[in-house]
Write an enzyme that holds these catalytic residues in place. Structure first.
Site, PDB file in Angstrom:
ATOM      1  N   ARG A   1       0.837  -1.203   0.000  1.00  0.00           N
ATOM      2  CA  ARG A   1       0.000   0.000   0.000  1.00  0.00           C
ATOM      3  C   ARG A   1       0.871   1.251   0.000  1.00  0.00           C
ATOM      4  NH1 ARG A   1      -5.677  -1.731   1.422  1.00  0.00           N
ATOM      5  NH2 ARG A   1      -5.305  -3.895   1.968  1.00  0.00           N
ATOM      6  N   VAL A   2       0.416   2.259  -0.692  1.00  0.00           N
ATOM      7  CA  VAL A   2       1.170   3.502  -0.780  1.00  0.00           C
ATOM      8  C   VAL A   2       1.366   4.124   0.608  1.00  0.00           C
ATOM      9  CG1 VAL A   2       1.165   5.823  -1.730  1.00  0.00           C
ATOM     10  CG2 VAL A   2       0.416   3.911  -3.136  1.00  0.00           C
ATOM     11  N   ASP A   3       0.345   4.033   1.478  1.00  0.00           N
ATOM     12  CA  ASP A   3       0.462   4.632   2.825  1.00  0.00           C
ATOM     13  C   ASP A   3       1.516   3.945   3.675  1.00  0.00           C
ATOM     14  OD1 ASP A   3      -2.049   5.090   1.832  1.00  0.00           O
ATOM     15  OD2 ASP A   3      -3.121   4.276   3.561  1.00  0.00           O
ATOM     16  N   ASP A   4       1.935   2.762   3.299  1.00  0.00           N
ATOM     17  CA  ASP A   4       2.810   1.990   4.173  1.00  0.00           C
ATOM     18  C   ASP A   4       4.288   2.298   3.990  1.00  0.00           C
ATOM     19  OD1 ASP A   4       0.603   0.803   5.192  1.00  0.00           O
ATOM     20  OD2 ASP A   4       0.789  -1.044   4.037  1.00  0.00           O
ATOM     21  N   VAL A   5       4.607   3.263   3.148  1.00  0.00           N
ATOM     22  CA  VAL A   5       6.014   3.567   2.937  1.00  0.00           C
ATOM     23  C   VAL A   5       6.483   4.544   4.015  1.00  0.00           C
ATOM     24  CG1 VAL A   5       7.661   4.543   1.297  1.00  0.00           C
ATOM     25  CG2 VAL A   5       5.703   3.246   0.478  1.00  0.00           C
TER      26      VAL A   5
END
Ligand code: ATP
Ligand code: MG
Length: 695
Positions: A562-566
């Site tokens: 997920r993009v938020d998990d970076v």
């Protein structure tokens, strides 16, 4: 430097669907397969010979059709749609969409003007074609030896009776009906009965709490609720009717009153033990006894709603995703046929519950549109032993098996004999969905379960997409562990950099979809603004998936997380899943989840939650060893600043996904802002994490 160019989110979450119920942590590794694994883009291709009966046996053949599907979408999908029955043909003019907010309201339309019915296409069409005597559902109960078969004709009769009952209590086209049921034949029957009369079903997974049920019933104002007295999963009896009563009471307090509740008597909870409100509640068996087994089909518009379904809630408050009839039907049928090479009579098993989108598209509608024999299993995969899944495969001679990484990882944790004790020679195709699958689990699925004979279709899609978007077609091109390979027909993936510019050729970016596909969601129920802002405002003109993705020289797509998990540590972009994978490669670690927190010097720091393996106890030495593993595998910049041992396990959604947003709030001491946790499998995990924080 492109912000995502270093994004290497190798998702390797390690968990089990039933973790919270049976063993919060302490999952044992298979000794021969333990150890660190390579990221998926460094994996070698796997060429599993398979000759698809659909006729698509090479990448060249696929590319020819793919080109047609994107050059002339209306023509391509019209051709597919002609394989189904329509009362009235669509108007070709009305396959149009606007995904660009700058050009006005976002709207998606396929086959408008056409009239059809998905229940007719799933059941009547096969019965009229002379296949009424063929098995439709092969139901397997929680206890071995408990089973039942329903033919297509029997299923149609049962559906008609329920449709008639729904009409008798005043349900009309467009009305919402909530289904809160165990995985018995009556659940897909209830979905089909709603579809038959144009009512909109909203399936609520029968593991959700009374609060979650209340929220959903209220949100879409379901006048009718269909449930069962109870259900049984493994050794656990679930008092479904009691939960419904509690939920409806909560809804009433909030100002919404459901009028009728139909209750199927499940042997797990006899009727004497059910709370009952005579004015509202009706027993299924008595109600059906009075209904005729013939019910004319309501021919609905292609763009009339078919169902709504709330997303898993991994990243926020669940969204009531609305799907319509025509486009969804065409795409559910077509993807199931090509991805699973599904032919009438094939025995097909998808382990998802109808409470998830996978249970809609690939347990109910897709396989029935193709006339298959569908295995429905009510119990849990590890009951009474970790060999149960493979015993079911042997018993029914399952040809296609579609499941999730969380289940694969939980079964991989046990000795291989649990698999090899059962005959799996009937298996032809294996499938996975729900989370990225880590290469070690993929290998085990391929070698131990499939004996290297069965292509694995790693299908990437979402509740919102309605059907699989990125997927291998079996036998048509080489596979790679952890890689979803190529787009399905009509699907146009693009990778965008953080400025919204399309990445060309090999590279990484945020996965978006260009141009609408027939199975796409049409809105979020009751909140079109939220639909537009969630999916179409991040990058104008594109559908935003929220997932990161890599494309390689072969054109293969790999979901990176997920993009938020970076996390951004001192300018280094660190993929949470990459750190998790490193932690999990250490013997002491059964499961790990990593989140970011604000750090005065580095910008963001790394906070790691670790569930220790059986027989390991928390100590400063173990912490040191874990940090050292990450340092050596990724680099010093990725070393966790904090390690939090989580003896009670990690917060997961009911579908087995780790809820990282909750972990972020605990790490940053903002537990007063946990947000919606109604989809947590075990809310008790949260207080345990708060207790152990800082220790
Ligand atoms: P919410 O949208 O409410 O936060 P959710 O995204 O978990 O919840 P779903 O629609 O059930 O709800 O899941 C879709 C997501 O699951 C995808 O966006 C992706 O992150 C993940 N996913 C699904 N299949 C795959 C796959 N084959 N490989 C990698 N990730 C996958
Ligand atoms: Mg999502």
């Amino acid at each position: 430097e492109g912000a995502l160019s270093r994004l290497q989110v190798l998702a390797a979450h390690f968990g089990t669907a039933e973790a919270s119920e049976n063993h919060p942590g302490g999952i044992k590794r298979h000794p021969t397969l333990a150890g660190a694994e390579e990221p998926s883009h460094q994996q070698a291709s796997v060429n599993t010979p398979y000759k698809a009966r659909t006729g698509i046996t090479s990448r060249r053949e696929y590319e020819r059709l793919y080109r047609q599907s994107v050059e002339d979408p209306a023509g391509f999908w019209a051709h597919v749609a002609e394989g189904y029955d329509w009362k009235q043909k669509w108007d070709t003019e009305h396959m149009r969409s606007n995904l660009d907010l700058d050009r006005g309201r976002v709207s998606i339309e396929w086959f408008a003007g056409g009239r059809t019915n998905i229940c007719h296409n799933c059941l009547d069409r096969h019965v009229e074609g002379g296949r009424g005597g063929q098995a439709c559902f092969l139901w397997e109960g929680n206890e071995p030896g408990q089973d039942a078969v329903m033919t297509y004709k029997q299923t149609l009769d049962a559906v008609c009776q329920l449709s008639n009952w729904l009409k008798s209590v005043g349900v009309k086209k467009g009305d919402r009906v909530a289904l809160y049921m165990p995985l018995i034949c009556e659940l897909p029957i209830a979905m089909l009965a709603c579809a038959r009369i144009g009512a909109v079903h909203s399936v609520i997974f029968a593991g959700f709490s009374a609060e979650a049920l209340a929220q959903r019933v209220q949100d879409c104002q379901c006048r009718v609720v269909i449930t069962a007295s109870g259900g049984i999963r493994g050794k656990k009896t679930i008092p479904l009717k009691q939960i419904v009563d509690d939920g409806l009471k909560l809804a009433e307090k909030a100002g919404f009153k459901a009028e009728v509740c139909l209750v199927f008597e499940h042997p797990a909870v006899p009727r004497q033990k059910c709370p009952w409100q005579a004015a509202r509640d009706v027993w299924w068996r008595e109600a059906m006894a009075r209904q005729a087994s013939h019910c004319p089909v309501e021919w609905v518009g292609a763009e009339d709603p078919l169902f709504l379904l709330y997303t898993s809630g991994s990243t926020g408050k669940p969204k009531g995703v609305l799907h319509t009839t025509g486009g969804y039907m065409v795409m559910a049928g077509c993807t199931t046929k090509y991805i699973f090479d599904l032919q009438p009579d094939d025995v097909y098993w998808c382990t998802a519950d109808c409470g998830w989108i996978t249970g809609h598209t690939y347990l109910t509608y897709g396989p029935l549109l193709n006339g298959a024999q569908v295995v429905l299993y009510e119990g849990v995969p590890n009951y009474p032993s970790p060999g149960r899944v493979w015993q079911i495969v042997e018993k029914y001679k399952v040809r296609q098996l579609y499941t999730a990484p969380t289940l694969i990882r939980s079964l991989e944790a046990h000795d291989a004999h649990f698999v090899t004790d059962s005959d799996r020679s009937s298996l032809r195709i294996l499938g996975t969905v729900g989370e990225p699958i880590n290469p070690r689990a993929w290998d085990w699925f391929n070698k131990v379960v499939g004996e290297g004979r069965c292509p694995i279709v790693d299908t990437w899609w979402q509740t919102e997409t309605g059907a699989a978007m990125l997927t291998p077609l079996p036998g048509a091109w080489p596979l790679r562990p952890g890689c979803a390979t190529l787009p399905f027909f009509g699907v146009q993936p693009v990778l965008l950099d953080e400025k919204g510019k399309e990445v060309q050729g090999a590279g990484e970016g945020i996965l978006c979809l260009k141009a609408a596909w027939p199975g796409a969601l049409r809105t979020i129920y009751g909140d079109h603004k939220r639909f537009e802002s969630t999916y179409f405002s991040t990058f104008k003109g594109y559908y935003f998936t929220g997932d990161g993705c890599r494309r390689d020289e072969e054109g293969y797509y790999t979901i990176t997380g997920r993009v938020d998990d970076v996390i951004n540590v001192s300018g280094h972009r660190v993929g949470t899943a990459e750190v998790e994978s490193a932690l999990q490669s250490h013997d002491t670690c059964a499961e790990a989840a990593v989140v970011g927190f604000d750090h005065p010097i580095k910008g963001q720091g790394i906070y790691a939650y670790v569930v220790l393996a059986d027989g390991t106890s928390a100590s400063p030495e173990v912490k040191k060893a874990l940090v050292a593993t990450v340092r050596s595998q990724i680099g010093a910049f990725a070393a966790p600043d904090s390690i939090h041992f989580a003896p009670g396990g990690l917060p997961k959604t009911r579908s087995g996904k780790i809820m990282r947003r909750v972990l972020r709030k605990i790490a940053t001491k903002e537990e007063d802002q946990l947000g919606d946790t109604s989809t947590l499998a075990d809310p008790g995990v949260v207080p345990k994490l708060l207790e152990t924080r800082g220790k």
